[in-house]
Scaffold this motif. Structure first.
Motif: not given
Length: 131
Positions: A9-25
């Motif tokens: 599901r994240l393949w087609f909605a990569p913006q949802r990855i931002r909902e997890e954890g903290d932004t890496p370098d």
């Protein structure tokens, strides 16, 4: 929802990855993207090699030619799919502060390419027409 379905599901909605954890370098995210692009280039080369074997070796017995071509094409398809999956898994791990995921896929891909290469060496050594 199981992990595989969630990852796909994240393949087609990569913006949802931002909902997890903290932004890496950002450098790490960009390095992850460069790795993805390297896997895609590898997939394209494998697919091109599969088509080349099929189109430019007409004298080769059909079964051998088709086997070699399909092996390369399948490796290319799997490599492209794995590239997306690996990118998502690494991005999620970085955001969560987890270890990066490990995979047996590079070993599998290397074995498939080596088997096709050995078959091609046999073709070159013993001729195209199976003499």
């Amino acid at each position: 929802m199981n992990k595989i379905a969630q990852s796909v599901r994240l393949w087609f909605a990569p913006q949802r990855i931002r909902e997890e954890g903290d932004t890496p370098d950002h450098r790490f995210s960009l390095a992850n993207e460069r790795t993805f692009l390297a896997w895609i280039r590898t997939a394209l080369a494998l697919i091109g090699g599969g088509f080349a074997v099929d189109q430019f070796l007409p004298e080769l017995a059909w079964g051998v030619r088709a086997g070699l071509a399909l092996g390369l094409l399948a490796a290319g398809v799997l490599c492209a799919l794995r590239a997306v999956n690996h990118w998502v898994r690494c991005e999620r791990a970085m955001r969560r502060g987890e270890d990066l995921p490990v995979s047996r896929f590079p070993t599998l891909l290397g074995i498939v390419v080596a088997v096709v290469a050995v078959a091609m060496v046999v073709v070159v050594l013993f001729g195209w027409e199976g003499r």
